[in-house]
Design a protein around this motif. Structure first.
Motif, PDB file in Angstrom:
ATOM      1  N   TYR A  48       0.860  -1.178   0.000  1.00 35.04           N
ATOM      2  CA  TYR A  48       0.000   0.000   0.000  1.00 35.04           C
ATOM      3  C   TYR A  48       0.898   1.230   0.000  1.00 35.04           C
ATOM      4  N   LYS A  49       0.788   2.025  -1.072  1.00 36.47           N
ATOM      5  CA  LYS A  49       1.591   3.243  -1.216  1.00 36.47           C
ATOM      6  C   LYS A  49       3.077   2.995  -0.958  1.00 36.47           C
ATOM      7  N   GLY A  50       3.564   1.865  -1.459  1.00 38.10           N
ATOM      8  CA  GLY A  50       5.010   1.601  -1.405  1.00 38.10           C
ATOM      9  C   GLY A  50       5.486   0.822  -0.191  1.00 38.10           C
ATOM     10  N   PHE A  51       4.589   0.512   0.761  1.00 32.21           N
ATOM     11  CA  PHE A  51       5.011  -0.208   1.974  1.00 32.21           C
ATOM     12  C   PHE A  51       4.164  -1.452   2.181  1.00 32.21           C
ATOM     13  N   ALA A  61      -3.939   1.456   9.780  1.00 35.45           N
ATOM     14  CA  ALA A  61      -3.303   2.644   9.174  1.00 35.45           C
ATOM     15  C   ALA A  61      -4.355   3.614   8.655  1.00 35.45           C
ATOM     16  N   LEU A  62      -5.378   3.068   7.997  1.00 35.27           N
ATOM     17  CA  LEU A  62      -6.397   3.942   7.398  1.00 35.27           C
ATOM     18  C   LEU A  62      -7.201   4.666   8.476  1.00 35.27           C
ATOM     19  N   ARG A  63      -7.551   3.926   9.515  1.00 37.86           N
ATOM     20  CA  ARG A  63      -8.330   4.563  10.599  1.00 37.86           C
ATOM     21  C   ARG A  63      -7.458   5.560  11.375  1.00 37.86           C
ATOM     22  N   PHE A  64      -6.208   5.213  11.570  1.00 38.13           N
ATOM     23  CA  PHE A  64      -5.273   6.110  12.275  1.00 38.13           C
ATOM     24  C   PHE A  64      -5.195   7.439  11.514  1.00 38.13           C
ATOM     25  N   GLN A  65      -5.039   7.341  10.202  1.00 42.61           N
ATOM     26  CA  GLN A  65      -4.945   8.569   9.395  1.00 42.61           C
ATOM     27  C   GLN A  65      -6.230   9.381   9.469  1.00 42.61           C
ATOM     28  N   GLN A  66      -7.333   8.667   9.478  1.00 45.57           N
ATOM     29  CA  GLN A  66      -8.627   9.348   9.434  1.00 45.57           C
ATOM     30  C   GLN A  66      -9.049   9.931  10.781  1.00 45.57           C
ATOM     31  N   PRO A 150       5.276   8.497   5.801  1.00 44.43           N
ATOM     32  CA  PRO A 150       4.153   8.975   4.966  1.00 44.43           C
ATOM     33  C   PRO A 150       2.783   8.500   5.440  1.00 44.43           C
ATOM     34  N   PHE A 151       2.721   7.483   6.307  1.00 39.60           N
ATOM     35  CA  PHE A 151       1.432   6.993   6.801  1.00 39.60           C
ATOM     36  C   PHE A 151       0.929   7.799   8.010  1.00 39.60           C
ATOM     37  N   LEU A 152       1.749   8.671   8.563  1.00 39.26           N
ATOM     38  CA  LEU A 152       1.323   9.384   9.775  1.00 39.26           C
ATOM     39  C   LEU A 152       0.250  10.418   9.434  1.00 39.26           C
ATOM     40  N   PRO A 153      -0.733  10.586  10.312  1.00 35.69           N
ATOM     41  CA  PRO A 153      -1.778  11.581  10.047  1.00 35.69           C
ATOM     42  C   PRO A 153      -1.194  12.988  10.017  1.00 35.69           C
ATOM     43  N   GLU A 154      -1.867  13.846   9.277  1.00 39.43           N
ATOM     44  CA  GLU A 154      -1.442  15.238   9.124  1.00 39.43           C
ATOM     45  C   GLU A 154      -1.186  15.912  10.485  1.00 39.43           C
TER      46      GLU A 154
END
Ligand code: A3P
Length: 340
Positions: A48-51, A61-66, A150-154
């Motif tokens: 996913y996105k290179g990793f 990862a998706l929920r963490f970002q969101q 790159p997976f860390l939330p903004e």
């Protein structure tokens, strides 16, 4: 709170992290569209996105970002698997809470809790729940993750929270990971015939192709290395081997980075040495909770502790395997100023 729209996985004998058939329709469609390879701990891992991560971690990862909202006081400990996460967690927990839990006290939480219970993985927490609650250590949230930068939330980038990245020699890491994966696979093979042992050849081959949880290891490590060069007040880069070699100096460095340096009285009272003894491999691995307790994946906590040494790769890797990894390190880290 569990995600309401989640689809329940059909094979309930398997622990959640080994399952693939879960999540919303959108999540399952995403997973089925990604490049996939055989996993080390899970049946498959996905790019996913290179990793590379298993489905369980990707859900996290998706929920963490969101959903994750960072706070200025948050501390995030970041590692690749088998680079000494548990040691870092123990050290940081002891440092942060030392005013509340005197290191010498017989009821210190590290004596009865595995460090993963005291400092949770956001990866696991978000894989299980959409909005997990995180415990406070002396009023701050100390969390950990295997996710790449790159997976860390903004909000993690925007806030003044502190990030500590622990890096370990890739040759020792792959050997440690190989042992760990086979112990975990052994524990799970009763319910899943696909989980038979992986050979060291296969493990090294996959690791060198970048196909391991959080891999490619070079991109994961370089991502945080570059951030630590650009923003050293926010990201501290530490090596397992350095802590082993000069534990006192590096513990002082960690405490100072977190804004809680050891006072003169603490130095005089030997607190630095006490924390190092409390968190040492021999002490932690001998505790009842770590010998016979159960971990976050239903595993025995004892699988987290093997040797805790530098250079054990010499007992396992052939010359060819070692020079292949050395070559990758040479090539990928060339010009970065880092030699992991
Ligand atoms: P080995 O398999 O080489 O012994 P992680 O916590 O990231 O999963 O890393 C596990 C590695 O750290 C294992 O390495 C484990 O033995 C080692 N380890 C565990 N506790 C340690 C400690 N207190 N000090 C040093 N190393 C430790």
């Amino acid at each position: 709170m569990p995600a309401p729209s989640d689809h329940n996985a059909s094979n309930s004998l398997l622990p959640h992290y080994l399952q693939e058939d879960f999540g919303t329709q959108g999540f399952r469609e995403l997973i089925s569209s990604l490049p996939k390879e055989k996993g080390w701990l899970t049946p498959n891992i996905y790019n996913y996105k290179g990793f590379w991560f298993g489905a369980f971690h990707l859900q996290g990862a998706l929920r963490f970002q969101q959903h994750f909202q960072a706070q200025d006081s948050d501390i995030l400990l970041i590692t690749l698997p088998k680079s000494g996460t548990i040691w870092l967690k123990a050290l940081i927990f002891a440092v942060i809470t030392r005013k509340h839990f005197l290191v010498s006290q017989e009821t210190h939480p590290l004596l009865t809790n595995n460090p993963h219970e005291l400092i949770p993985f956001v990866d696991v927490s978000y894989a299980r729940e959409t909005t997990p609650d995180f415990p406070l250590s002396n009023g701050v949230r100390v969390l950990s993750t295997h996710f790449p930068y790159p997976f860390l939330p903004e909000s993690v980038r925007e806030k003044n929270c502190k990030l500590i990245y622990l890096c370990r020699s890739p040759k020792d890491t792959v050997v440690s990971y190989w042992h760990f994966a086979n112990k975990m696979r052994g524990e799970k093979s009763e319910n899943n015939k696909e989980m038979k042992e992986i050979s060291l050849e296969e493990a090294v081959e996959n690791y060198c192709r970048g196909v391991s949880l959080g891999g490619p290891f070079w991109d994961h490590t370089l991502g945080y290395w570059n951030q630590s060069s650009e923003n050293p007040r926010k990201v501290l880069f530490v090596k397992y081997e350095e802590i082993k070699e000069e534990p006192e100096a590096h513990l002082r460095r960690l405490a100072a980075f977190l804004g809680c340096p050891f006072s003169k009285e603490e130095e005089k009272g030997g607190v630095v040495g006490e924390i190092l003894r409390l968190c040492s491999f021999d002490n932690l691995s001998g505790l009842e909770v770590n010998r016979s307790g159960k971990g976050v994946f239903g595993n025995n906590n004892s699988v987290m502790f093997r040797k805790g040494e530098v250079g054990d790769w010499r007992n396992h890797l052939t010359d060819e395997m070692a020079s292949r990894i050395d070559q990758i390190v040479e090539e990928k880290f060339n010009g970065s100023g880092l030699k992991p």
